[in-house]
Design a protein around this motif. Structure first.
Motif, PDB file in Angstrom:
ATOM      1  N   SER A   1       0.835  -1.190   0.000  1.00 39.86           N
ATOM      2  CA  SER A   1       0.000   0.000   0.000  1.00 39.86           C
ATOM      3  C   SER A   1       0.881   1.256   0.000  1.00 39.86           C
ATOM      4  O   SER A   1       1.880   1.309   0.707  1.00 39.86           O
ATOM      5  CB  SER A   1      -0.881  -0.049   1.245  1.00 39.86           C
ATOM      6  N   GLY A   2       0.521   2.211  -0.861  1.00 39.34           N
ATOM      7  CA  GLY A   2       1.260   3.475  -0.897  1.00 39.34           C
ATOM      8  C   GLY A   2       2.460   3.476  -1.828  1.00 39.34           C
ATOM      9  O   GLY A   2       3.194   4.455  -1.898  1.00 39.34           O
ATOM     10  N   CYS A   3       2.675   2.388  -2.591  1.00 35.72           N
ATOM     11  CA  CYS A   3       3.882   2.319  -3.423  1.00 35.72           C
ATOM     12  C   CYS A   3       3.719   3.047  -4.753  1.00 35.72           C
ATOM     13  O   CYS A   3       4.664   3.171  -5.517  1.00 35.72           O
ATOM     14  CB  CYS A   3       4.304   0.873  -3.658  1.00 35.72           C
ATOM     15  N   GLY A   4       2.511   3.545  -5.049  1.00 34.80           N
ATOM     16  CA  GLY A   4       2.345   4.326  -6.271  1.00 34.80           C
ATOM     17  C   GLY A   4       1.598   3.615  -7.388  1.00 34.80           C
ATOM     18  O   GLY A   4       1.507   4.132  -8.510  1.00 34.80           O
ATOM     19  N   LYS A   5       1.009   2.469  -7.111  1.00 34.15           N
ATOM     20  CA  LYS A   5       0.298   1.710  -8.150  1.00 34.15           C
ATOM     21  C   LYS A   5      -0.895   2.475  -8.685  1.00 34.15           C
ATOM     22  O   LYS A   5      -1.038   2.667  -9.900  1.00 34.15           O
ATOM     23  CB  LYS A   5      -0.221   0.366  -7.587  1.00 34.15           C
ATOM     24  N   SER A   6      -1.776   2.895  -7.759  1.00 29.74           N
ATOM     25  CA  SER A   6      -3.010   3.572  -8.198  1.00 29.74           C
ATOM     26  C   SER A   6      -2.695   4.880  -8.889  1.00 29.74           C
ATOM     27  O   SER A   6      -3.335   5.230  -9.878  1.00 29.74           O
ATOM     28  CB  SER A   6      -3.909   3.876  -7.009  1.00 29.74           C
ATOM     29  N   THR A   7      -1.710   5.589  -8.367  1.00 34.24           N
ATOM     30  CA  THR A   7      -1.346   6.857  -8.995  1.00 34.24           C
ATOM     31  C   THR A   7      -0.917   6.622 -10.448  1.00 34.24           C
ATOM     32  O   THR A   7      -1.325   7.346 -11.353  1.00 34.24           O
ATOM     33  CB  THR A   7      -0.217   7.539  -8.183  1.00 34.24           C
ATOM     34  N   THR A   8      -0.121   5.587 -10.660  1.00 31.49           N
ATOM     35  CA  THR A   8       0.322   5.261 -12.024  1.00 31.49           C
ATOM     36  C   THR A   8      -0.885   4.962 -12.912  1.00 31.49           C
ATOM     37  O   THR A   8      -1.010   5.496 -14.019  1.00 31.49           O
ATOM     38  CB  THR A   8       1.270   4.032 -11.993  1.00 31.49           C
TER      39      THR A   8
HETATM   40  P1  ADP Z   1      -0.979   2.505  -3.904  1.00 32.15           P
HETATM   41  O1  ADP Z   1      -2.008   2.497  -4.964  1.00 32.15           O
HETATM   42  O2  ADP Z   1       0.240   1.714  -4.279  1.00 32.15           O
HETATM   43  O3  ADP Z   1      -1.499   2.117  -2.564  1.00 32.15           O
HETATM   44  P2  ADP Z   1      -1.012   5.356  -4.273  1.00 32.15           P
HETATM   45  O4  ADP Z   1      -0.648   5.540  -5.694  1.00 32.15           O
HETATM   46  O5  ADP Z   1      -2.435   5.491  -3.902  1.00 32.15           O
HETATM   47  O6  ADP Z   1      -0.414   3.992  -3.727  1.00 32.15           O
HETATM   48  O7  ADP Z   1      -0.198   6.405  -3.386  1.00 32.15           O
HETATM   49  C1  ADP Z   1       1.182   6.646  -3.560  1.00 32.15           C
HETATM   50  C2  ADP Z   1       1.622   7.714  -2.584  1.00 32.15           C
HETATM   51  O8  ADP Z   1       1.008   8.959  -2.928  1.00 32.15           O
HETATM   52  C3  ADP Z   1       1.260   7.441  -1.150  1.00 32.15           C
HETATM   53  O9  ADP Z   1       2.292   7.896  -0.320  1.00 32.15           O
HETATM   54  C4  ADP Z   1       0.004   8.264  -0.942  1.00 32.15           C
HETATM   55  O10 ADP Z   1      -0.126   8.673   0.394  1.00 32.15           O
HETATM   56  C5  ADP Z   1       0.238   9.448  -1.852  1.00 32.15           C
HETATM   57  N1  ADP Z   1      -1.028   9.986  -2.388  1.00 32.15           N
HETATM   58  C6  ADP Z   1      -1.950   9.313  -3.110  1.00 32.15           C
HETATM   59  N2  ADP Z   1      -2.972  10.109  -3.479  1.00 32.15           N
HETATM   60  C7  ADP Z   1      -2.690  11.334  -2.962  1.00 32.15           C
HETATM   61  C8  ADP Z   1      -3.348  12.608  -2.994  1.00 32.15           C
HETATM   62  N3  ADP Z   1      -4.515  12.767  -3.644  1.00 32.15           N
HETATM   63  N4  ADP Z   1      -2.751  13.624  -2.358  1.00 32.15           N
HETATM   64  C9  ADP Z   1      -1.568  13.467  -1.715  1.00 32.15           C
HETATM   65  N5  ADP Z   1      -0.895  12.317  -1.654  1.00 32.15           N
HETATM   66  C10 ADP Z   1      -1.438  11.257  -2.271  1.00 32.15           C
END
Ligand code: ADP
Length: 368
Positions: free
Chosen positions: A40-47
């Protein structure tokens, strides 16, 4: 058809010091099923959200079929995304939920109907078309969410932890259904999960991420058999790989791993890579299935046999987990269904030394 290229992709959230996604380079092939996996938090969803166009890009490029889409709005990327929470409209019935995106895009009524019925048929939800989401189980709701994606006939499907809200049994069932769907649709799938089993079983290739960077990208068995570092080795595989700290020693041109309580000999082919580590600490990684009860092992010798106390025997029907203690390390062996060693007694275990891994104890990079 679609291939997708990510070039030096970065994302920094406002106020965030560290990049959520850092310098990601990836080429996703047409019709490939690619898994992004990591804690969790590794950047998957953001990508994934940057590919979908739901999140702005801080720097880098996203290409879909030779078209730079950095500034193309989500609705014009011809991508469909399926979320963990289904994101269905509660006041609409299943038909309306599935038809909604097409109606917005002004598809003719007959075409909408045809596509919704086709998708419902594929997913086995035709009989629920009149129901509201709250009248459906989790698995059925997730099918509707899939249906809503299918009707759009996108060039890419993006999945963000789609099975996380389902119970264990339904997850297994949906896993195979998504697999079949993929065979049928012949489209590019990018799938985010933190579940290593989903990663191992569903993907053509797995991308293992940690702290916003890609650690390894390869087919599942390569990631399993040849992890690039200790983190990847620990993340993929269930039960997790056993790690033991110890030292490399040499006697009469043979190299050994000295754990403190036991010594095992490395196989000859490992010598060139391990030689620089003579006298130094390393971490040995051995998977539970590469440890055998000596009573049933064919290639036992004093140089690959380890004495340990069996603390717990856990029969799972098809196999048995043994929870062992060498006096210095706890580790798990996975043995045959009918093996029942005595609890709280010492026993001999044989390590398949051709399968073990070694990691640098400082950098945690793979040595072997
Ligand atoms: P995963 O999908 O791997 O759990 P995310 O891509 O959701 O990880 O998040 C990657 C990092 O970016 C995490 O440290 C998270 O806290 C941060 N993050 C995600 N969304 C936001 C946002 N809208 N604003 C600030 N930080 C964010």
């Amino acid at each position: 058809m679609a291939n997708i290229r990510l070039k030096n992709l970065c994302k920094t959230y406002n106020g965030g010091g560290m990049d959520a996604v850092h310098n990601v380079n990836l080429e996703i092939r047409d019709k490939e099923f690619l898994i992004l996996v990591g804690p969790s938090g590794c950047g998957k969803s953001t990508t994934l959200r940057m590919i979908a166009g739901l999140e702005s890009i801080s720097s880098g490029e996203i290409w879909i079929n030779d078209r730079l889409v950095n500034d193309v709005p989500a609705k014009d990327r011809n991508i469909a995304m399926v979320f963990q929470n289904y994101a269905l409209y509660p006041h609409m019935n299943v038909y309306e939920n599935m038809a909604f995106g097409l109606k917005l895009r002004s598809y003719p009524k007959a075409e909408v109907k045809k596509r919704v019925y086709e998708a419902a048929e594929i997913l086995g939800i035709t009989r629920y078309l009149e129901r509201r989401p709250r009248e459906l189980s989790g698995g059925e709701r997730q099918r509707v969410a899939l249906g809503r994606a299918i009707v759009r006939k996108p060039v890419v499907f993006l999945f963000d932890e789609p099975l996380s809200n389902l119970d264990a049994k339904m997850r297994v069932q949906m896993r195979t259904e998504i697999h079949k769907l993929r065979m049928r649709l012949q489209t590019t799938f990018i799938y985010v999960t933190h579940d290593q089993t989903e990663a191992m079983t569903m993907g053509d290739r797995i991308v293992v991420m940690d702290k916003g960077v890609i650690l390894q990208c390869a087919d599942p068995m390569t990631v399993y058999d040849q992890p690039v570092n200790k983190f990847v080795a620990s993340f993929i595989g269930s039960p997790p790989i056993n790690f033991m700290q110890g030292r490399i020693t040499r006697r009469e041109r043979k190299y050994f791993f000295d754990e403190g309580k036991f010594q095992v000999k490395l196989i000859d082919g490992m010598y060139p890579k391990i030689a620089p580590y003579e006298g130094r600490d390393v971490i040995m990684g051995v998977r539970s299935e590469d440890i055998y009860d000596k009573l049933f092992a064919s290639e036992a010798s004093p140089e690959n046999t380890v004495r340990a106390t069996c603390e717990v025997v856990e029969p799972l029907g098809s196999e048995v987990f043994l929870y062992l203690n060498s006096g210095k390390h706890n580790f798990i062996a996975r043995v045959g269904a009918h093996d029942r060693p005595d609890v709280n007694r010492d026993m001999d275990l044989v390590f398949d030394m051709s399968k073990v891994h070694f990691f640098d104890s400082k950098t945690e990079e793979t040595i072997i």
